[in-house]
Write an enzyme that holds these catalytic residues in place. Structure first.
Site, PDB file in Angstrom:
ATOM      1  N   ASP A 357       1.479  -1.384   0.134  1.00 28.80           N
ATOM      2  CA  ASP A 357       0.078   0.219  -0.104  1.00 28.80           C
ATOM      3  C   ASP A 357       0.770   1.528  -0.099  1.00 28.80           C
ATOM      4  OD1 ASP A 357      -2.585   1.677   1.127  1.00 28.80           O
ATOM      5  OD2 ASP A 357      -3.206   0.170   0.649  1.00 28.80           O
ATOM      6  N   ASP A 358       0.270   2.334   0.258  1.00 30.86           N
ATOM      7  CA  ASP A 358       1.091   3.672   0.450  1.00 30.86           C
ATOM      8  C   ASP A 358       2.022   3.529   0.855  1.00 30.86           C
ATOM      9  OD1 ASP A 358       1.592   6.233   0.651  1.00 30.86           O
ATOM     10  OD2 ASP A 358      -0.541   7.346   1.039  1.00 30.86           O
ATOM     11  N   ARG A 435      -5.500  15.985   3.292  1.00 31.44           N
ATOM     12  CA  ARG A 435      -4.594  15.413   3.382  1.00 31.44           C
ATOM     13  C   ARG A 435      -3.023  15.884   2.504  1.00 31.44           C
ATOM     14  NH1 ARG A 435      -3.318   9.124   2.038  1.00 31.44           N
ATOM     15  NH2 ARG A 435      -2.983   8.309   4.416  1.00 31.44           N
ATOM     16  N   ASP A 470      -6.280   5.107  -5.676  1.00 31.10           N
ATOM     17  CA  ASP A 470      -6.998   5.873  -4.429  1.00 31.10           C
ATOM     18  C   ASP A 470      -7.157   7.241  -4.706  1.00 31.10           C
ATOM     19  OD1 ASP A 470      -7.483   6.233  -1.797  1.00 31.10           O
ATOM     20  OD2 ASP A 470      -5.610   5.225  -1.076  1.00 31.10           O
ATOM     21  N   ASN A 472      -8.312  10.907  -2.368  1.00 33.44           N
ATOM     22  CA  ASN A 472      -7.959  11.080  -0.313  1.00 33.44           C
ATOM     23  C   ASN A 472      -8.157  11.882  -0.710  1.00 33.44           C
ATOM     24  OD1 ASN A 472      -7.559   8.595   0.677  1.00 33.44           O
ATOM     25  ND2 ASN A 472      -5.912   8.412  -0.301  1.00 33.44           N
ATOM     26  N   CYS A 515     -11.173   2.836  -4.805  1.00 32.51           N
ATOM     27  CA  CYS A 515     -10.868   3.580  -3.452  1.00 32.51           C
ATOM     28  C   CYS A 515     -10.650   4.215  -3.007  1.00 32.51           C
ATOM     29  CB  CYS A 515      -9.757   2.806  -2.788  1.00 32.51           C
ATOM     30  SG  CYS A 515      -9.282   3.386  -1.107  1.00 32.51           S
ATOM     31  N   ASP A 537     -13.049   2.631   5.143  1.00 33.47           N
ATOM     32  CA  ASP A 537     -11.866   2.137   5.934  1.00 33.47           C
ATOM     33  C   ASP A 537     -11.810   1.303   6.867  1.00 33.47           C
ATOM     34  OD1 ASP A 537      -9.770   2.822   3.443  1.00 33.47           O
ATOM     35  OD2 ASP A 537      -9.360   5.083   4.699  1.00 33.47           O
TER      36      ASP A 537
HETATM   37  C1  DGJ Z   1      -6.692   5.259   1.829  1.00 35.86           C
HETATM   38  C2  DGJ Z   1      -7.304   4.265   1.665  1.00 35.86           C
HETATM   39  O1  DGJ Z   1      -8.744   3.728   1.684  1.00 35.86           O
HETATM   40  C3  DGJ Z   1      -6.654   3.200   2.961  1.00 35.86           C
HETATM   41  O2  DGJ Z   1      -7.172   1.681   2.594  1.00 35.86           O
HETATM   42  C4  DGJ Z   1      -5.343   4.070   2.816  1.00 35.86           C
HETATM   43  O3  DGJ Z   1      -4.959   2.787   1.180  1.00 35.86           O
HETATM   44  C5  DGJ Z   1      -4.517   5.024   2.708  1.00 35.86           C
HETATM   45  N1  DGJ Z   1      -5.725   5.716   1.976  1.00 35.86           N
HETATM   46  C6  DGJ Z   1      -3.505   5.010   2.026  1.00 35.86           C
HETATM   47  O4  DGJ Z   1      -2.601   6.523   2.167  1.00 35.86           O
END
Ligand code: DGJ
Length: 730
Positions: A357-358, A435, A470, A472, A515, A537
């Site tokens: 992941d990230d 973020r 993703d 965000n 996501c 999440d």
């Molecule tokens: C938000 C996602 O919903 C999480 O599962 C994860 O991937 C984080 N971002 C990583 O920054």
């Protein structure tokens, strides 16, 4: 099937009919949407019978009885005497466009709509309308999906000989000649996505929309209108969704004359478009369905629609790998060695895909930096990602990687090189961040190309099997260097689709998971490119059960990714039993988000067992019919039934929120089984016919009573979930 007779258009799907007609003034009048009616010789019975002026409504010259404000229209235009909210507001030379029927075609041709569209329709119908005054043309496209009782609607507008200004152009209008409905919407926030809300429709409007730049966790574009006494099993219910990932708008309005209007499309708030002479614009496609079998009825239609006509055909009916994601196991603190150690354990318990992941790229040690710099962080991964992928592949695992391609960190190489690629005005103080990051202006070709190249390079150089895509932060200032404000969000979304199209076409075998800070962009537009999506999440079982239940109204379990995670849960600090976390996660595409390095041997053994069980469940997931047996939003229990296509196997999930002493486990009437065969219920060691299970219901053993115990009792305490397996006795 479509029949056209005496200017009446009659569309039939397997169980529904949709009928409208051209009136003597060239308007399209909505006549019927509901249970299937065979094609008729004569449609007079469907029309309103009016001879007198309907006081206070407007009417066309020479016909006082044609009360415009009280008609059920197929598509309405501002300026036409209809006082309800209109589907279209378009003008040229300071004159509003009003359209009249011109002609129709029936064909199976796809049009040039740049939005993602549903695929494999049975038939399609296009109605052409014309504005005689200034030559503007409008076509209404209906595509019929017989097998799932769905009809999609979209609209194309073409300017005449002069520039055309458009302030709204909805994809779908449905006028219903009744006002006894309720609206059911799915609302929420981060970690609390898609919570069901029911509101009675009374005079006035209910709006369900998004201005976040994405479809959002606030209000999902899926919604229903239903008779006020409708529930999961009965009552006439209409359901709608929009194949779109940007600012959407759904509106239900009850007018003073007892009619209900529903609109769905791009959010007109902030939207404005200018078309040059003869230029065209296409709306996204909206989908509608109807069932007389209540919410489960429309859910089943929508589930079939998504499985058969939305997700890429390549992924239809394919089992998805069980993944382990590094996020909650390590957050940003990942290294090659840690990933390999995790992978070792993952493999030993039956996991099939390891997702990094990230935190793997640029200088990304926290969320303040490096979005846009899609090259490997060699401090964490000194041998590069190809090495990681090869090693995982050699272990028999697939390899997945996280990206957030639409974003840019201020602290990044990309920002140094292209600050002008940011969407919004960097001179405005204070800058609005989400973020710590900015959004790239995806309406720009060079930005699209940069992202496509970056992704293709990574996919090809590393050997990636799966990508988690993703997103965000919400969009705020839509000022673009190249795109007019009124089109900035829509062109952003089209840019996103262009990128997704390019990457997924070149690499159809790579599995993409959508996501957006959890499930903030869980919509049909994204699902056209990505066959699975991260629901939220929040993996705490109590929260998750309601998020999955809310999501299940519009989307099938086969696209919902759910992870079993460690306790105490990272989002809620609640601790629950592994069996319960498993039972809820298994009603979808199950994965893990777990630091296996912290697990005891016993815990690993338990995880291995549930993974083995899931491998059996997932076999039926893609074609299964899904039923909510209890309204979990209004009850202490949630209960879901998944029945295999051939009705030979079914899984029943039961979840209890809170235990109260001397309570009863509800008797559950099952549905969708074969009534003529005997089912064994493995976990209970009992047998019953499909008929008994459906008519009398399944009676579970008595629950424990607080202090009394018995080996054959049920053990539902707080936050307990169980799965029961029903199999036809051969
Ligand atoms: C938000 C996602 O919903 C999480 O599962 C994860 O991937 C984080 N971002 C990583 O920054």
């Amino acid at each position: 099937m479509i029949q056209v007779k005496d200017n009446v258009f009659h569309i039939n799907t397997k169980n529904t009919s949709y009928i409208f007609a051209v009136t003597k003034y060239g308007d399209l009048q909505q006549l019927y949407y509901g249970e299937k009616i065979e094609f008729q010789q004569d449609y007079k019975a469907f029309f309103q019978k009016r001879k007198l002026l309907l006081v206070s409504t407007l009417y066309p010259e020479y016909d006082v009885a044609y009360g415009i404000d009280d008609m059920c229209f197929e598509y309405s235009f501002a300026g036409n005497g209809d006082m309800r909210e209109s589907a279209c507001y378009a003008s040229s030379n300071n004159q509003l466009s009003c359209f009249q029927y011109d002609k129709y075609t029936i064909s199976n041709k796809q049009n040039n709509n740049p939005n993602p569209l549903a695929h494999n329709e049975t038939e399609s119908l296009t109605i052409y309308l014309k504005d005689k005054l200034n030559g503007v043309k409008l076509s209404l496209v209906y595509r019929i999906f017989n097998d799932c009782d769905c009809i999609t609607r979209s609209v194309c507008i073409t300017a005449g000989n002069s520039k055309l200004n458009i302030k709204r152009l909805m994809s779908l209008q449905l006028d219903l000649g009744r006002c006894d409905l309720k609206a059911i919407t799915f609302n929420g926030a981060w970690s609390r996505e898609r919570q069901k809300q029911e509101q009675l429709l009374t005079c006035g409007k209910i709006v369900n929309d998004s201005l976040s730049g994405a479809s959002s966790a606030r209000h999902n574009p899926f919604m229903m209108l239903a008779e006020q006494n409708a529930d999961n099993f009965s009552g006439n219910t209409f359901a709608f969704n929009l194949i779109y990932s940007g600012n959407h708008y759904e509106m239900a309005e009850v007018c003073p004359y007892g009619k209900t209007r529903f609109l769905s499309g791009i959010n007109p708030n902030g939207f404005e478009l200018f078309l040059a002479k003869n230029e065209s614009f296409y709306t996204p496609e909206a989908v509608m369905t109807y069932s007389d079998k209540g919410y489960n009825g429309v859910s089943n239609n929508m589930h079939n629609f998504v499985n058969k006509h939305i997700i890429p055909s390549k992924w239809q009916n394919k089992e998805k790998p069980i993944l382990l994601n590094s996020w909650e196991a390590m957050y940003f603190d990942i290294t090659e060695d840690k990933i390999f150690a995790l992978a070792d354990r993952a493999k030993s318990i039956g996991v099939e895909l390891l997702v990094v992941d990230d935190g793997w790229f640029g200088k990304r040690n926290d969320d303040t930096t490096s979005l846009g710099d899609w090259y490997v962080n060699t401090t964490k991964f000194p041998h590069g990602m190809r090495y990681v992928a090869d090693k995982l592949h050699n272990m028999g695992l697939k390899f997945g990687l996280w990206f957030e391609p639409e974003m840019i960190s201020k602290n990044s190489e990309l920002f140094k090189a292209h600050p002008d690629w940011v969407l919004g005005n960097l001179d405005r103080q204070p800058l609005i961040l989400g973020r710590n990051q900015f959004v790239l202006d995806l309406s720009r070709k060079e930005v699209q190309e940069y992202i496509i190249n970056a992704l293709l390079t990574c996919i090809e150089d590393f050997g990636i099997d799966y990508i988690k895509w993703d997103f965000n932060r919400m969009l705020s200032d839509l000022s673009s260097k190249v795109t007019p404000l009124g089109m900035a969000n829509h062109n952003y979304v089209l840019g996103l689709y262009a990128i997704l199209r390019a990457v997924t076409t070149k690499h159809p075998d790579v599995l993409f998971e959508l996501c957006a800070s959890g499930g903030a962009r869980f919509d049909l537009g994204m699902l056209c490119f990505m066959p699975i999506g991260w629901v939220s999440d929040n993996t705490d079982v109590l929260s998750r059960v309601s998020i999955q239940e809310g999501t299940s109204y519009g989307y099938p379990p086969s696209v919902m990714c759910n992870h079993i995670s460690i306790c105490p849960n990272h989002q809620t600090k609640r601790s629950t039993a592994l069996q319960s976390r498993f039972s809820v996660a298994a009603c979808g595409v199950m994965g893990l988000q777990y630091n296996l390095m912290k697990c005891s041997d016993d815990e690993l053994f338990e995880l291995k067992k549930v993974i083995e069980k899931y491998k059996k469940i997932r076999k039926i997931l893609n074609g299964a019919e899904f039923y909510r047996l209890i309204d979990g939003f209004n009850d202490n229990f949630n209960s879901w039934l998944m029945v295999s296509e051939n009705k030979g196997t079914a899984y029943l999930m039961l979840f209890q929120k809170l235990f109260s002493p001397v309570n009863n486990i509800p008797k559950m009437k099952l549905v969708g089984l074969n009534k003529n065969v005997v089912y064994s219920i493995e976990e209970l060691g009992m047998q019953a016919t499909g008929e008994v299970l459906m008519k009398n219901g399944l009676i579970l053993p008595q629950n424990f009573m607080g202090n009394e115990k018995h080996p054959e009792m049920s053990d539902f305490s707080d936050f307990t979930a169980r799965i029961y397996t029903l199999k036809v006795l051969s």
